[in-house]
Design an enzyme around this catalytic site. Structure first.
Site: not given
Length: 354
Positions: A253-255
Site C-alpha cells: 500500500a501507499h507510503n
C-alpha cells in the site's frame, strides 16, 4: 529441484564446462571440454546436461543421474569419479543460481536491440540504443530507458518514469508516471507499479478522493512478481530498497517503506505507511497492519497477522495476537487440547457440585 525451461536450453552456442568455470569459478575435475546443452535436474539430466547437488539427502538421485557434469561440494570429491566432469564449490545451490543468470545472459546477448514498429515512444523520451522495446509498448513523454533495458509487449511506462540499466519488464506491466526502478530489476507480467494508494476522506457518509501525489522508488536488484501491486505514495514516495524480492499477488500500500533484501512470499498484504526493516522474510498470506514498524531480521510465518510493531529480531507466528515464536507454539499446542481440557473441567465441576 527442477530443470530450467526449454528456452534456457536453446542457446545458439553450446557451453563447455571450462566456459562455466571461467565465468563463475570453482574447481573442475574431469573433462573441461565437455559440451553442455542445458541445465537440468538430477532426474532429467543427460550426458550433456549440468546439474547440482545441494542436499545430502539427494545423494540417491545423484547416483542414478545421467548428468554429464554435476556441481558438488568439495566433501563429495570422490563422487566426481562417476561423472565426465564435476565442478567443486562450497555452495552448489548458490553456484546454480549464478549459473542460471549466466546461462540466460548468454542467450540475451544474441537478441537484437531496437524498438518494435508498433511501439509508441512519446516526446522527450531518453532511450538507450541498447534497449529492446517490444510490440505495442507505450512509453510516455520524458521517460528514461537505460542501457540494456527490455520492455515486454503491451507494457506501459508512464510519463517521467525511469528504468535503470539492464532492468526487464515483462509483458503487460504497468509502470506508473514518475516511478523509478534501479539497475538489474525484474517486473513480471500483470504487475502494477504506481497505482493510486487507497486514500479517501469521509464526508457526510460518502468518500472524497485524496489524489496520490507521491511515486514509487525501487532500488537495484528488485524483483516484483506477477500481478503484484505497489501503490504510489500519498505525498512522499513508496520505497523498496535494494534487493527486495516480492512474489506474485502481493499488495504493497501507499507510503510503505521496505528495507534492503527483504523477501515476501505470495499473497502478502502490507497496509499503508508500514515500515519494514532489512533482511526480513514474510511467509505466504502474511498480513501487516498499517503504520506499524518492523525491525531488521524479523521473520513472519505464513498466514500470520502482524497487529503491533516488532523491534526484536526473530521468528514470529500467529493468526491470533502475534507473539514470540516459541511462546506461540506452546500456546498453539495447548489450544489443540482445549476441548479435552474443557470436558475434564466440566466433569470436575459436576463432581464438586454434587
Amino acid at each position: 529441484m527442477s530443470s530450467l525451461p526449454h528456452a534456457a536450453a536453446s542457446a545458439a552456442a553450446r557451453a563447455t564446462v571450462a566456459d562455466v568455470a571461467a565465468a563463475l569459478g570453482g574447481e573442475v575435475l574431469g573433462d573441461p571440454n565437455l559440451g553442455l546443452d542445458r541445465i537440468a535436474s538430477l532426474q532429467s539430466a543427460d550426458a550433456h546436461s549440468i546439474s547440482f547437488l545441494a542436499q545430502n539427502k539427494l545423494l540417491v538421485q545423484l547416483q542414478a543421474s545421467q548428468a554429464g557434469c554435476v556441481i558438488l561440494r568439495p566433501e563429495h570429491r570422490e563422487l566426481a569419479q562417476q561423472r565426465a566432469a564435476t565442478i567443486l564449490t562450497p555452495d552448489p545451490y548458490l553456484y546454480y543460481a549464478r549459473l542460471t543468470q549466466w546461462w540466460v545472459q548468454r542467450q540475451r546477448a544474441l537478441q537484437t536491440a531496437g524498438v518494435h514498429p508498433t511501439a509508441h515512444i512519446g516526446q522527450g523520451v531518453v532511450l538507450h540504443p541498447s534497449a529492446r522495446i517490444g510490440a505495442f509498448v507505450v512509453i510516455e513523454d520524458r521517460a528514461n530507458i537505460g542501457e540494456g533495458v527490455v520492455v515486454g509487449p503491451h507494457t506501459v511506462v508512464g510519463a517521467g518514469a525511469a528504468l535503470g540499466a539492464h532492468t526487464r519488464l515483462a509483458a503487460r506491466v504497468s509502470f506508473g508516471e514518475h516511478c523509478r526502478i534501479g539497475a538489474r530489476g525484474m517486473i513480471h507480467s500483470g504487475a502494477v507499479i504506481g497505482a493510486d494508494g487507497f486514500g479517501f476522506a469521509p464526508q457526510a457518509g460518502a468518500w472524497t478522493r485524496i489524489e496520490q501525489l507521491g511515486a514509487v522508488r525501487l532500488g537495484d536488484d528488485v524483483d516484483i512478481g506477477a500481478n503484484t501491486c505497489v501503490d504510489r505514495g500519498a505525498l512522499d514516495d513508496t520505497v523498496l530498497e535494494d534487493g527486495v524480492k516480492l512474489d506474485n499477488l502481493i499488495q504493497i500500500a501507499h507510503n510503505v517503506h521496505i528495507g534492503a533484501h527483504t523477501a515476501m512470499a505470495g499473497c502478502v498484504g502490507v497496509a499503508g505507511s508500514a515500515r519494514i526493516g532489512k533482511h526480513c522474510t514474510f511467509g505466504g498470506a502474511a498480513m501487516i497492519l498499517g503504520h506499524l514498524e518492523i525491525g531488521d531480521h524479523v521473520h513472519i510465518s505464513a498466514a500470520s497477522v502482524v497487529m503491533s510493531s516488532i523491534t526484536k529480531p526473530g521468528q514470529y507466528s500467529g493468526v491470533f495476537p502475534i507473539d514470540d515464536n516459541g511462546a506461540w507454539e506452546k500456546n498453539a499446542a495447548t489450544l489443540r487440547h482445549l476441548h479435552t481440557l474443557r470436558a475434564r473441567l466440566r466433569a470436575l465441576e459436576k463432581k464438586f457440585a454434587s
